[in-house]
Design a protein around this motif. Structure first.
Motif, PDB file in Angstrom:
ATOM      1  N   GLU A  25      -8.977   0.343  -3.470  1.00  0.00           N
ATOM      2  CA  GLU A  25      -7.715   0.419  -2.745  1.00  0.00           C
ATOM      3  C   GLU A  25      -7.840   1.354  -1.554  1.00  0.00           C
ATOM      4  N   ALA A  26      -6.905   1.204  -0.638  1.00  0.00           N
ATOM      5  CA  ALA A  26      -6.681   2.139   0.460  1.00  0.00           C
ATOM      6  C   ALA A  26      -5.197   2.050   0.791  1.00  0.00           C
ATOM      7  N   PHE A  50     -15.976   3.238   3.291  1.00  0.00           N
ATOM      8  CA  PHE A  50     -15.052   2.997   4.390  1.00  0.00           C
ATOM      9  C   PHE A  50     -14.594   1.549   4.338  1.00  0.00           C
ATOM     10  N   ILE A  51     -13.311   1.338   4.632  1.00  0.00           N
ATOM     11  CA  ILE A  51     -12.777  -0.027   4.535  1.00  0.00           C
ATOM     12  C   ILE A  51     -13.498  -0.973   5.492  1.00  0.00           C
ATOM     13  N   GLN A  52     -14.088  -0.439   6.550  1.00  0.00           N
ATOM     14  CA  GLN A  52     -14.825  -1.274   7.488  1.00  0.00           C
ATOM     15  C   GLN A  52     -16.061  -1.904   6.832  1.00  0.00           C
ATOM     16  N   ASN A  53     -16.524  -1.320   5.728  1.00  0.00           N
ATOM     17  CA  ASN A  53     -17.678  -1.844   4.999  1.00  0.00           C
ATOM     18  C   ASN A  53     -17.287  -2.764   3.852  1.00  0.00           C
ATOM     19  N   MET A  54     -15.993  -2.978   3.669  1.00  0.00           N
ATOM     20  CA  MET A  54     -15.494  -3.700   2.511  1.00  0.00           C
ATOM     21  C   MET A  54     -14.905  -5.050   2.927  1.00  0.00           C
ATOM     22  N   GLN A  55     -14.714  -5.912   1.951  1.00  0.00           N
ATOM     23  CA  GLN A  55     -13.983  -7.167   2.161  1.00  0.00           C
ATOM     24  C   GLN A  55     -12.509  -6.864   1.879  1.00  0.00           C
ATOM     25  N   VAL A  56     -11.743  -6.688   2.942  1.00  0.00           N
ATOM     26  CA  VAL A  56     -10.340  -6.283   2.828  1.00  0.00           C
ATOM     27  C   VAL A  56      -9.478  -7.518   2.599  1.00  0.00           C
ATOM     28  N   LYS A  57      -8.559  -7.396   1.647  1.00  0.00           N
ATOM     29  CA  LYS A  57      -7.637  -8.490   1.314  1.00  0.00           C
ATOM     30  C   LYS A  57      -6.280  -8.209   1.963  1.00  0.00           C
ATOM     31  N   ASP A  71       4.020  -1.752  -1.682  1.00  0.00           N
ATOM     32  CA  ASP A  71       3.278  -0.796  -2.506  1.00  0.00           C
ATOM     33  C   ASP A  71       2.309   0.051  -1.681  1.00  0.00           C
ATOM     34  N   ASP A  72       2.298  -0.152  -0.357  1.00  0.00           N
ATOM     35  CA  ASP A  72       1.326   0.497   0.523  1.00  0.00           C
ATOM     36  C   ASP A  72      -0.069   0.395  -0.090  1.00  0.00           C
ATOM     37  N   PHE A  73      -0.469  -0.815  -0.372  1.00  0.00           N
ATOM     38  CA  PHE A  73      -1.695  -1.085  -1.113  1.00  0.00           C
ATOM     39  C   PHE A  73      -2.586  -2.047  -0.331  1.00  0.00           C
ATOM     40  N   VAL A  74      -3.776  -1.584  -0.011  1.00  0.00           N
ATOM     41  CA  VAL A  74      -4.776  -2.418   0.638  1.00  0.00           C
ATOM     42  C   VAL A  74      -5.858  -2.706  -0.399  1.00  0.00           C
ATOM     43  N   PRO A  75      -5.832  -3.898  -1.021  1.00  0.00           N
ATOM     44  CA  PRO A  75      -6.882  -4.241  -1.986  1.00  0.00           C
ATOM     45  C   PRO A  75      -8.154  -4.647  -1.249  1.00  0.00           C
ATOM     46  N   MET A  76      -9.279  -4.442  -1.892  1.00  0.00           N
ATOM     47  CA  MET A  76     -10.553  -4.802  -1.269  1.00  0.00           C
ATOM     48  C   MET A  76     -11.621  -4.952  -2.333  1.00  0.00           C
ATOM     49  N   ASP A  77     -12.718  -5.539  -1.920  1.00  0.00           N
ATOM     50  CA  ASP A  77     -13.897  -5.678  -2.761  1.00  0.00           C
ATOM     51  C   ASP A  77     -15.097  -5.149  -2.003  1.00  0.00           C
ATOM     52  N   LEU A  92      -9.407  15.672  -3.624  1.00  0.00           N
ATOM     53  CA  LEU A  92      -9.960  14.674  -2.721  1.00  0.00           C
ATOM     54  C   LEU A  92      -8.814  14.155  -1.869  1.00  0.00           C
ATOM     55  N   ILE A  93      -8.970  14.232  -0.553  1.00  0.00           N
ATOM     56  CA  ILE A  93      -7.973  13.693   0.371  1.00  0.00           C
ATOM     57  C   ILE A  93      -8.531  12.396   0.933  1.00  0.00           C
ATOM     58  N   CYS A  94      -7.797  11.308   0.740  1.00  0.00           N
ATOM     59  CA  CYS A  94      -8.212   9.997   1.236  1.00  0.00           C
ATOM     60  C   CYS A  94      -7.308   9.583   2.396  1.00  0.00           C
ATOM     61  N   TYR A  95      -7.932   9.267   3.514  1.00  0.00           N
ATOM     62  CA  TYR A  95      -7.259   8.812   4.725  1.00  0.00           C
ATOM     63  C   TYR A  95      -7.228   7.290   4.737  1.00  0.00           C
ATOM     64  N   PRO A  96      -6.510   6.659   5.686  1.00  0.00           N
ATOM     65  CA  PRO A  96      -6.375   5.200   5.675  1.00  0.00           C
ATOM     66  C   PRO A  96      -7.687   4.419   5.687  1.00  0.00           C
ATOM     67  N   SER A  97      -8.738   4.943   6.259  1.00  0.00           N
ATOM     68  CA  SER A  97     -10.003   4.196   6.291  1.00  0.00           C
ATOM     69  C   SER A  97     -10.895   4.493   5.084  1.00  0.00           C
ATOM     70  N   ASP A  98     -10.409   5.312   4.152  1.00  0.00           N
ATOM     71  CA  ASP A  98     -11.192   5.690   2.977  1.00  0.00           C
ATOM     72  C   ASP A  98     -10.844   4.797   1.791  1.00  0.00           C
TER      73      ASP A  98
END
Length: 149
Positions: free
Chosen positions: A64-65, A86-93, A99-105, A120-126
């Motif tokens: 998630e992100a 990083f979400i740039q390395n993932m398959q984003v759905k 839910d402010d939910f970015v699922p990915m694989d 741990l602080i996670c930013y939008p691209s994490d």
């Protein structure tokens, strides 16, 4: 992503004021005594979710992100591995706005292990995959501050 321990907060003077407010709140309140669920601090701008669960194998968990909130994970009791990429390395759905939910694989490119007092602080691209066992499955209690950006 920022990974640290609350004992060393003086090493992070550059943190955003809302992030610092989370640490101040944690110092002023015994979060370990909070019941699980969401607890409002400043409306939808800042709140904390208290969670308790048992860690498991990574294949049992999801990636998630978030776009609208930063996550500040603060371990209260237990140990957990959080996988990262990083979400740039993932398959984003498709983004789930309500839910402010970015699922990915995808695969992890690193991990952190949170123990008591670690954060741990996670930013939008994490992209992050939580609740992964660091060794054997174990129970934990954690605060997840949600900071609107």
């Amino acid at each position: 992503m920022i990974f640290g321990n609350v004992k060393n907060l003086d090493e992070y003077p550059f943190l955003d004021e809302q992030v610092k407010a989370c640490f101040a709140y944690a110092q002023a309140h015994d979060l370990a005594q909070y019941e699980t669920g969401s607890h409002e601090i400043n409306g939808q701008q800042l709140f904390v979710n208290i969670v308790e669960y048992t860690t498991t194998a990574p294949e049992n968990r999801f990636w998630e992100a978030h776009q609208q909130y930063l996550d500040l994970h603060l371990m209260l009791d237990g140990t957990e591995q959080i996988d990262l990429n990083f979400i740039q390395n993932m398959q984003v759905k498709d983004y789930v706005e309500k839910d402010d939910f970015v699922p990915m694989d995808g695969e992890k490119n690193s991990s952190v292990v949170l123990c008591n007092g670690d954060f741990l602080i996670c930013y939008p691209s994490d992209g992050h995959r939580t609740a992964v066992a660091a060794g054997e499955p174990a129970s934990l209690k954690k605060a997840i501050f949600k900071i609107r950006i």
